[in-house]
Write an enzyme that holds these catalytic residues in place. Structure first.
Site, PDB file in Angstrom:
ATOM      1  N   LYS A  92      72.256 -42.449  41.724  1.00  0.00           N
ATOM      2  CA  LYS A  92      72.390 -43.681  40.951  1.00  0.00           C
ATOM      3  C   LYS A  92      72.729 -43.328  39.516  1.00  0.00           C
ATOM      4  O   LYS A  92      72.031 -42.536  38.881  1.00  0.00           O
ATOM      5  CB  LYS A  92      71.066 -44.477  40.985  1.00  0.00           C
ATOM      6  CG  LYS A  92      71.174 -45.841  40.305  1.00  0.00           C
ATOM      7  CD  LYS A  92      71.795 -46.846  41.239  1.00  0.00           C
ATOM      8  CE  LYS A  92      72.172 -48.134  40.522  1.00  0.00           C
ATOM      9  NZ  LYS A  92      73.429 -48.036  39.735  1.00  0.00           N
ATOM     10  N   GLN A 113      70.074 -38.332  34.076  1.00  0.00           N
ATOM     11  CA  GLN A 113      69.808 -39.466  34.962  1.00  0.00           C
ATOM     12  C   GLN A 113      68.732 -39.138  35.989  1.00  0.00           C
ATOM     13  O   GLN A 113      67.979 -40.025  36.413  1.00  0.00           O
ATOM     14  CB  GLN A 113      71.102 -39.871  35.669  1.00  0.00           C
ATOM     15  CG  GLN A 113      71.112 -41.290  36.198  1.00  0.00           C
ATOM     16  CD  GLN A 113      71.368 -42.324  35.127  1.00  0.00           C
ATOM     17  OE1 GLN A 113      72.227 -42.143  34.284  1.00  0.00           O
ATOM     18  NE2 GLN A 113      70.629 -43.417  35.159  1.00  0.00           N
ATOM     19  N   LYS A 116      65.431 -39.766  34.132  1.00  0.00           N
ATOM     20  CA  LYS A 116      65.348 -41.187  33.786  1.00  0.00           C
ATOM     21  C   LYS A 116      65.011 -42.019  35.023  1.00  0.00           C
ATOM     22  O   LYS A 116      64.109 -42.867  34.995  1.00  0.00           O
ATOM     23  CB  LYS A 116      66.677 -41.646  33.191  1.00  0.00           C
ATOM     24  CG  LYS A 116      66.705 -43.092  32.742  1.00  0.00           C
ATOM     25  CD  LYS A 116      68.114 -43.521  32.344  1.00  0.00           C
ATOM     26  CE  LYS A 116      68.700 -42.669  31.256  1.00  0.00           C
ATOM     27  NZ  LYS A 116      70.012 -43.184  30.777  1.00  0.00           N
ATOM     28  N   LYS A 128      76.281 -39.390  38.079  1.00  0.00           N
ATOM     29  CA  LYS A 128      77.080 -39.986  37.006  1.00  0.00           C
ATOM     30  C   LYS A 128      78.547 -39.741  37.318  1.00  0.00           C
ATOM     31  O   LYS A 128      78.899 -38.829  38.063  1.00  0.00           O
ATOM     32  CB  LYS A 128      76.722 -39.362  35.652  1.00  0.00           C
ATOM     33  CG  LYS A 128      77.053 -40.243  34.457  1.00  0.00           C
ATOM     34  CD  LYS A 128      76.054 -41.377  34.287  1.00  0.00           C
ATOM     35  CE  LYS A 128      76.366 -42.225  33.061  1.00  0.00           C
ATOM     36  NZ  LYS A 128      75.335 -43.232  32.796  1.00  0.00           N
ATOM     37  N   GLY A 167      78.053 -49.511  35.603  1.00  0.00           N
ATOM     38  CA  GLY A 167      78.861 -49.416  34.398  1.00  0.00           C
ATOM     39  C   GLY A 167      78.282 -48.453  33.379  1.00  0.00           C
ATOM     40  O   GLY A 167      77.164 -47.964  33.498  1.00  0.00           O
ATOM     41  N   ASP A 168      79.069 -48.179  32.372  1.00  0.00           N
ATOM     42  CA  ASP A 168      78.664 -47.359  31.228  1.00  0.00           C
ATOM     43  C   ASP A 168      79.685 -47.664  30.133  1.00  0.00           C
ATOM     44  O   ASP A 168      80.345 -48.714  30.181  1.00  0.00           O
ATOM     45  CB  ASP A 168      78.643 -45.866  31.600  1.00  0.00           C
ATOM     46  CG  ASP A 168      77.912 -44.996  30.578  1.00  0.00           C
ATOM     47  OD1 ASP A 168      76.681 -44.889  30.665  1.00  0.00           O
ATOM     48  OD2 ASP A 168      78.572 -44.429  29.680  1.00  0.00           O
ATOM     49  N   THR A 212      69.315 -52.708  29.281  1.00  0.00           N
ATOM     50  CA  THR A 212      69.161 -51.458  28.529  1.00  0.00           C
ATOM     51  C   THR A 212      68.690 -51.738  27.109  1.00  0.00           C
ATOM     52  O   THR A 212      67.770 -51.081  26.599  1.00  0.00           O
ATOM     53  CB  THR A 212      70.472 -50.660  28.513  1.00  0.00           C
ATOM     54  OG1 THR A 212      70.966 -50.505  29.851  1.00  0.00           O
ATOM     55  CG2 THR A 212      70.269 -49.294  27.895  1.00  0.00           C
TER      56      THR A 212
END
Length: 447
Positions: A92, A113, A116, A128, A167-168, A212
């Site tokens: 993820k 990630q 996290k 990622k 998304g990012d 976020t």
């Protein structure tokens, strides 16, 4: 061989095997430094090559992404997906479209990630991806064609039980829509859980857009409460003006703080009377203009290209733009100007030198892997809703997010204290995130 020697030898090997990837080196070095005390206290975590396996992605995908612009010219970009660790659940992590994207940056983001996602307490692994494609200045049709080409290859490697991108930077609701549409066509099925950050009418979750930024503010609020204070009445600076920054500003002001500055890559805006969030969103999301426009149109706001947003006197700093934006000198300036709390809304926006200054000057610091985990946590909540064919209210989802961020803070604080580093949330986040993943990896064997 001592723990220091073991870690040093492994890090030297990692540098040689991953040459030219400074961001990845930086992320690994920070975690390994924290893990030394774990390995001394619990040496079984060094068994079965665990540290080596943790730092080596399970899979690294690099692929060609050809697309045609509006003038009929063919362009070729490079796509990436690093599937880093799936011990806790499907990979993820987001997709980033930006000219700076390369394998090293994607590996650093994927490595962060892992921890996290572990801290959220939800069953998701770490990954990622992205591309060196630049969406700025491109038409909607050009972006659609690029996304379709990107997904033509990526669709083979993802799925709701395998890998769930989101998304990012450079990948918002528009891009997720194009990516999901092409996945649906290629897979010949409506698999809602394959991507998160979707539109509300086709499987998305309320609060995901805000998560976020909101989560970062919830985390720093817990940091402040731990010192017996309140976020209300505090002066805050927020770097960036994208999705994370905008909603961090919104939530901070809802809780009674005053946001006195924000920025973009062109400069920064001083807002001594607070930020008009509706105006900022209209400028950035509708007009897609620079922050200088905000200063032109809002009384009392001033735009600056000299100096740095970190020069402003504040109580709290929230770096929400990009990696390594806040250096050691910036950190010293913040400390000299009375800043007492820093929480990272972006991924690794503070350099190691800056983090060291925060420690030396007793500034409470929330690392990104903890403070900005609200986004991926709410992505996992979107996956839950998709799996149960359900849709939750904004209030319920926001309550879940608040509970998750409070639990992350509590976990970081308690773990730091347990290992003799009270109030060092970097150590707490790294160790707590690591132990959950490590226990799963040891239980599942050498794979």
């Amino acid at each position: 061989m001592t723990v220091d020697e073991q870690v040093s030898n492994y890090y030297d090997m990692l540098l040689k095997r991953n040459a030219g990837e400074p961001e990845f080196h930086q992320a690994v070095a920070e975690v390994l430094e924290s893990l030394k005390i774990v390995l001394e206290k619990d040496p079984h975590y060094a068994d079965y090559g665990l540290i080596q396996r943790l730092c080596e992605p399970e899979r690294q995908l690099i692929f060609r992404v050809p697309w045609v612009d509006d003038q009929g010219q063919v362009h070729v970009n490079r796509g990436f997906r690093v599937q880093f660790n799936s011990a806790l659940g499907p990979y993820k992590g987001g997709l980033r479209f930006h000219p700076s994207v390369n394998l090293g940056i994607v590996k650093f983001l994927g490595f962060e990630q892992i921890f996290k996602n572990s801290l959220t307490g939800l069953p998701i692994g770490g990954g990622k991806g992205g591309s060196d494609f630049d969406p700025k200045g491109k038409s909607d049709l050009e972006i659609m064609r690029f996304c379709q080409s990107f997904m033509t290859e990526l669709h083979r490697h993802i799925g709701e039980y395998r890998d769930v991108p989101a998304g990012d930077i450079g990948v918002g609701g528009r891009e997720i829509g194009y990516l999901f549409g092409h996945y649906r066509r290629m897979a010949n099925q409506h698999e809602s859980g394959v991507l998160t950050g979707k539109g509300l009418t086709w499987g998305g979750s309320l609060v995901r857009t805000e998560a976020t930024g909101y989560g970062c503010v919830y985390f720093v609020s817990e940091m402040i409460k731990a010192k017996g204070e309140s976020i209300s009445g505090q002066k805050i600076i927020v770097s960036g003006s994208g999705n994370v920054a905008t909603y961090a500003i919104e939530k901070a002001q809802e809780l009674g703080a005053t946001v006195i500055g924000f920025s973009d890559s062109s400069g920064w805006v001083h807002t001594p009377n607070g930020v008009d969030v509706a105006k900022l969103r209209e400028i950035k999301e509708v007009r897609r203009a620079r922050v200088s426009v905000y200063a032109d149109e809002v009384e009392g706001a001033t735009y600056h290209t000299d100096g740095s947003i970190w020069d402003l006197k504040c109580d709290i700093a929230l770096p929400c733009a990009t990696q390594n934006e806040l250096n050691g000198e910036n950190a010293k300036t913040l400390a000299d100007n009375g800043c007492r709390f820093v929480a990272e809304g972006a991924n690794m926006p503070s350099t190691p030198e800056a983090v060291e200054v925060f420690r030396e000057r007793d500034i409470r610091f929330g690392p990104g892997k903890a403070a900005n985990a609200g986004g991926v946590a709410t992505s996992a909540l979107e996956m839950q809703q998709n799996a149960s064919r359900d849709s939750w209210s904004f209030e319920y989802t926001d309550e879940r997010l608040q509970v998750i961020m409070k639990n992350i803070f509590k976990t970081c604080a308690e773990t730091a204290a347990e290992y003799g580093h009270e109030n060092d949330y970097v150590v707490g986040a790294n160790i707590a995130g690591f132990k959950k993943v490590a226990d799963a990896m040891l239980a599942q064997g050498v794979i």
